[in-house]
Design a protein around this motif. Sequence first.
Motif, short mmCIF file in Angstrom:
data_model
loop_
_atom_site.label_atom_id
_atom_site.label_comp_id
_atom_site.label_asym_id
_atom_site.label_seq_id
_atom_site.Cartn_x
_atom_site.Cartn_y
_atom_site.Cartn_z
N ILE A 160 0.86 -1.19 0.00
CA ILE A 160 0.00 0.00 0.00
C ILE A 160 0.90 1.24 0.00
O ILE A 160 1.86 1.33 0.75
N LYS A 161 0.49 2.19 -0.85
CA LYS A 161 1.31 3.38 -1.02
C LYS A 161 0.92 4.45 -0.01
O LYS A 161 -0.26 4.79 0.11
N THR A 162 1.88 4.96 0.75
CA THR A 162 1.65 6.17 1.53
C THR A 162 2.66 7.19 1.03
O THR A 162 3.43 6.89 0.11
N ARG A 163 2.70 8.36 1.63
CA ARG A 163 3.52 9.42 1.03
C ARG A 163 5.00 9.04 0.96
O ARG A 163 5.64 9.17 -0.08
N TYR A 164 5.55 8.56 2.09
CA TYR A 164 6.99 8.29 2.11
C TYR A 164 7.32 6.80 2.21
O TYR A 164 8.48 6.43 2.25
N HIS A 165 6.30 5.99 2.30
CA HIS A 165 6.53 4.56 2.51
C HIS A 165 5.67 3.70 1.61
O HIS A 165 4.72 4.17 1.00
N ARG A 166 6.03 2.39 1.62
CA ARG A 166 5.13 1.35 1.11
C ARG A 166 4.92 0.39 2.26
O ARG A 166 5.89 -0.03 2.90
N GLN A 167 3.65 0.04 2.49
CA GLN A 167 3.36 -0.88 3.58
C GLN A 167 2.89 -2.22 3.01
O GLN A 167 2.01 -2.27 2.14
N CYS A 168 3.48 -3.30 3.53
CA CYS A 168 3.17 -4.63 3.01
C CYS A 168 1.83 -5.11 3.57
O CYS A 168 1.60 -5.06 4.78
N VAL A 169 0.96 -5.57 2.69
CA VAL A 169 -0.36 -6.04 3.10
C VAL A 169 -0.24 -7.36 3.89
O VAL A 169 -0.97 -7.60 4.84
N SER A 170 0.73 -8.19 3.53
CA SER A 170 0.85 -9.50 4.17
C SER A 170 1.44 -9.42 5.58
O SER A 170 0.94 -10.07 6.49
N CYS A 171 2.51 -8.64 5.76
CA CYS A 171 3.20 -8.70 7.06
C CYS A 171 3.22 -7.37 7.79
O CYS A 171 3.67 -7.30 8.94
N MET A 204 5.06 -4.73 7.19
CA MET A 204 6.35 -4.02 7.12
C MET A 204 6.19 -2.71 6.34
O MET A 204 5.63 -2.69 5.25
N LYS A 205 6.70 -1.63 6.95
CA LYS A 205 6.70 -0.33 6.26
C LYS A 205 8.13 0.03 5.91
O LYS A 205 8.99 0.13 6.80
N GLU A 206 8.40 0.18 4.64
CA GLU A 206 9.75 0.56 4.21
C GLU A 206 9.66 1.85 3.41
O GLU A 206 8.75 2.03 2.59
N SER A 207 10.65 2.73 3.64
CA SER A 207 10.63 4.03 2.96
C SER A 207 10.87 3.85 1.46
O SER A 207 11.42 2.84 1.02
N ASN A 208 10.46 4.85 0.72
CA ASN A 208 10.69 4.83 -0.74
C ASN A 208 12.18 4.68 -1.05
O ASN A 208 12.57 4.03 -2.01
N GLU A 209 12.99 5.30 -0.19
CA GLU A 209 14.43 5.27 -0.42
C GLU A 209 14.98 3.84 -0.23
O GLU A 209 15.81 3.39 -1.02
N THR A 210 14.49 3.16 0.79
CA THR A 210 14.92 1.77 1.00
C THR A 210 14.51 0.92 -0.21
O THR A 210 15.30 0.10 -0.70
N HIS A 211 13.30 1.13 -0.69
CA HIS A 211 12.87 0.38 -1.88
C HIS A 211 13.76 0.67 -3.08
O HIS A 211 14.12 -0.24 -3.83
N LYS A 220 15.89 9.94 5.86
CA LYS A 220 14.90 10.77 6.54
C LYS A 220 13.78 9.94 7.15
O LYS A 220 13.26 10.27 8.20
N HIS A 221 13.39 8.89 6.46
CA HIS A 221 12.23 8.12 6.91
C HIS A 221 12.67 6.70 7.26
O HIS A 221 13.31 6.05 6.46
N ARG A 222 12.30 6.28 8.46
CA ARG A 222 12.81 4.97 8.86
C ARG A 222 11.86 3.85 8.43
O ARG A 222 10.73 4.08 8.01
N ASP A 223 12.37 2.63 8.56
CA ASP A 223 11.59 1.43 8.20
C ASP A 223 11.17 0.74 9.48
O ASP A 223 11.95 0.67 10.42
N TYR A 224 9.96 0.24 9.52
CA TYR A 224 9.53 -0.46 10.73
C TYR A 224 8.39 -1.43 10.45
O TYR A 224 7.66 -1.31 9.47
N LEU A 225 8.26 -2.37 11.37
CA LEU A 225 7.21 -3.37 11.28
C LEU A 225 6.02 -2.85 12.07
O LEU A 225 6.17 -2.48 13.23
N THR A 226 4.87 -2.76 11.43
CA THR A 226 3.70 -2.20 12.14
C THR A 226 2.94 -3.29 12.89
O THR A 226 3.04 -4.46 12.53
#
Length: 324
Positions: free
Chosen positions: A225-236, A238-245, A318-324
């Motif tokens: 799922i797309k948010t402004r600075y991240h993509r969030q995984c529907v299955s698990c 996990m939110k990872e920043s656009n930069e990490t991707h 700037k934007h960190r990655d984390y498991l929600t």
Amino acid sequence: MYLNDRNASAELLHYRALSRREVLSAEDARKLKIYENGFLGECLYDKLFDETGHDNLYIFRDVYLASGKSGAQYDSIIIANDVIAVNEIKNYSGEYYYKNGRFIKNNEVVPDNPFTQVDRAVGKLYRIFRNAKITVDIKGKVIFPNDDFKLYSEDNSIWKNIVIRMDLKKYFRQFKESYNTEKAEGLVSLIREHITENPYFNGSSNAERVSTGLYCGNCGGFNLIKTRYHRQCVSCGMKESNETHMLRVMSDFKYLFYGEGMTRKSVLELIGNEFDKKVVYRAFLKYCDVHKKGNQTYYTFKYHDFDDAYKQTKKNMKHRDYLT
Ligand SMILES: [Zn+2]
């Protein structure tokens, strides 16, 4: 002391990246397993060496050295007492027989002969030093770090060229009292001058078979799922920043299409236009070297792979990655 990092090889990273984006053929799956297993063996070797200590030594890991028109791959080169030891690491497990110059497992001949490999590698190194008019002793050993490896042979000439797990720490400990002089520093510089990328790996994959898009670094799912600075995984979650991707995409591109220039267009194709071209361009400027060839511009990733890039740049993101 280690003079360089041990990184996953181009071959391993190619098959890893491929396995994320396509169902591997039986042959590719077999290769991935072999490379993963080999890498595990090398890491185990490093761990045991760390436990024994090696501050007084110079050690190169996983280098390809060019000599003339050819070259060789080296799993480990140790310099101790101004003498060189070349270690070929084989993560074999199970029961092997050595007979008539061949390793045999389950009555089948193993195609590779580690003795020939290490002998060839030692020969290439001799050639490099001879061309530089340096005289040095070089010894070759085949190292079997796996606990579960057993070797039987009636050919007693082989044992002096082998170190099995049970004797590995003893082998490392014999370097304990050694020291290097200025000569060793000369050997190190000469080896450094000959390090190149392995030219024989051609990993170009069939771009049409590869799934496009972005995938989760935690579970591998493509449903994000797309948010402004991240993509969030529907299955698990996990939110990872656009930069990490973007780091993962550039690393994947490097090894999926090894040796090919990366362009904005080719990356946008790989990610199925999931990011705006400005996002891709910004990542290129930050993480790649720029090359111009005529009116074509292409980019090469500055880091070995995703893990290397992430480790080095995470704290500045700037934007960190984390498991929600
Ligand atoms: Zn996930």
